[in-house]
Design an enzyme around this catalytic site. Structure first.
Site, PDB file in Angstrom:
ATOM      1  N   GLU A 116     -11.673  -0.692 -17.717  1.00 16.91           N
ATOM      2  CA  GLU A 116     -10.587  -0.904 -18.676  1.00 16.91           C
ATOM      3  C   GLU A 116      -9.507   0.184 -18.594  1.00 16.91           C
ATOM      4  O   GLU A 116      -8.495   0.097 -19.254  1.00 16.91           O
ATOM      5  CB  GLU A 116     -11.138  -0.966 -20.105  1.00 16.91           C
ATOM      6  CG  GLU A 116     -11.907  -2.231 -20.393  1.00 16.91           C
ATOM      7  CD  GLU A 116     -11.148  -3.492 -20.005  1.00 16.91           C
ATOM      8  OE1 GLU A 116     -10.081  -3.741 -20.586  1.00 16.91           O
ATOM      9  OE2 GLU A 116     -11.615  -4.218 -19.111  1.00 16.91           O
ATOM     10  N   ASP A 169      12.263   0.317  10.701  1.00 15.32           N
ATOM     11  CA  ASP A 169      11.395  -0.700  10.117  1.00 15.32           C
ATOM     12  C   ASP A 169      11.942  -1.238   8.802  1.00 15.32           C
ATOM     13  O   ASP A 169      12.869  -0.682   8.221  1.00 15.32           O
ATOM     14  CB  ASP A 169       9.952  -0.202   9.973  1.00 15.32           C
ATOM     15  CG  ASP A 169       9.838   1.009   9.083  1.00 15.32           C
ATOM     16  OD1 ASP A 169      10.808   1.327   8.383  1.00 15.32           O
ATOM     17  OD2 ASP A 169       8.772   1.639   9.099  1.00 15.32           O
TER      18      ASP A 169
END
Ligand code: ADE
Length: 264
Positions: A116, A169
Site C-alpha cells: 500500500e 535517439d
C-alpha cells in the site's frame, strides 16, 4: 552517477542492473549502484519492515524507522542526497529528468515502496521527489527505479560507445527515431531500403531524417510542434503529408499543420 536503492527485494534489482550497458557502465566505474535490503535496518528481530495500516484496510505499509536507519547508514548529510520515491502520484519521468539525473553530483537514492505504500512520515521528514513512470499502478517501486536508472545511466558520458547514438535517439532531439536494419539484406522477402546500401552518405542522412520525421508525424505529431525544424525538414514534411494522404495511412499526423510551423 552514484545510485543507492532501498528495497525489500534486493535480488530482483541486483540481477536487472548486472546486464548489458548498465552492467558494463558499473564495470567501467562510470555508474555505481548499491542495493540495500530495508529489512536489514529493521529494529525487529524478525526483520519486519512493514505493518498494517492505521485506520484499517487491506494491505501493508512500509515502516518509517527502517527507512530512516537505512538512509542514516549511507553516512551522508541530507544535502548530499537526492532522494526519489517512485510513485504513481509523482511528477512524470521524462528524458529531461533522465538527463538531469545523469548529471547529478549528489548520491541518488531510490526508496522503493511495496504493497500500500510507505509511511507518510518518510515523506514529511526526508522530503523526497516523488516520480511516476506513467499513469498505471505497479506492485512496487523497483521496476520504476530500474527504468529511471537505465534511462539516466546511458546518458552518463562514456557509457554508450558512440555519443552520436545517444544524441540522435528518440526524445533527445524531440523527434522519434528512424527505422534501423541489419544483415541479411533480405528477410523473408522484405529487402532493406536500397538507399541504405548505396554508400551515398548524404542520401542516407536525408532518408533517415525523413523517416524520423515520418515516424513522428504519424505516431507523435504533438512532438513536431516543439521540435526546431529546418527548411529542409518542412519540405520533407510536406512530401510526407502528401505521401501518407495518398496511402490513407497514419491518421494522427493530421494534428500537425506543417504549413503553419516555423523554422529553427
Ligand atoms: N509504483 C507503483 N506504480 C508506479 C508508477 N506508475 N510509477 C512509479 N512508481 C510506481
Amino acid at each position: 552517477m552514484q545510485c543507492d536503492l532501498l528495497t525489500l527485494f534486493p535480488d530482483m534489482v541486483k540481477s536487472a542492473v548486472s546486464y548489458s550497458i548498465v552492467g558494463r557502465a558499473q564495470a567501467k566505474g562510470l555508474v555505481t549502484i548499491r542495493v540495500h535490503n530495508i529489512r536489514e535496518f529493521s529494529e525487529d528481530r524478525h526483520r519486519v519492515a512493514d505493518d498494517t495500516s492505521y485506520g484499517g484496510g487491506a494491505g501493508m505499509v512500509l515502516k518509517a524507522e527502517p527507512i530512516f536507519r537505512a538512509i542514516d547508514a549511507l553516512g551522508q548529510e541530507r544535502s548530499c542526497l537526492r532522494i526519489i520515491v517512485p510513485s504513481p502520484q509523482g511528477v512524470t519521468f521524462t528524458q529531461r529528468l533522465a538527463r538531469d539525473l545523469s548529471h547529478e553530483s549528489r548520491r541518488l537514492v531510490w526508496i522503493c515502496g511495496h504493497y500500500e505504500g510507505i509511511d507518510e512520515r518518510v515523506k514529511s521528514r526526508l522530503e523526497p521527489e516523488e516520480v511516476s513512470i506513467g499513469d498505471y499502478v505497479l506492485t512496487g517501486g523497483e521496476l520504476s527505479a530500474l527504468v529511471m536508472i537505465d534511462a539516466a545511466a546511458r546518458l552518463v558520458a562514456g557509457v554508450v560507445g558512440d555519443p552520436a547514438s545517444v544524441e540522435q535517439d528518440s526524445f533527445s532531439v524531440p523527434l522519434l527515431d528512424f527505422p534501423h536494419y541489419t544483415k541479411p539484406h533480405t528477410v523473408r522477402g522484405y529487402p532493406v531500403p536500397a538507399v541504405l546500401l548505396s554508400g551515398n552518405h548524404a542520401a542516407v542522412r536525408r532518408w533517415r531524417r525523413k523517416e524520423a520525421l515520418r515516424n513522428t508525424y504519424c505516431k507523435r505529431p504533438d512532438l513536431l510542434r516543439e521540435a526546431s525544424l529546418t527548411r529542409e525538414d518542412l519540405e520533407l514534411l510536406s512530401d510526407i503529408s502528401q505521401e501518407v494522404n495518398k496511402e490513407h495511412r497514419c491518421v494522427r499526423g493530421e494534428d500537425f499543420n506543417h504549413e503553419s510551423a516555423s523554422t529553427a
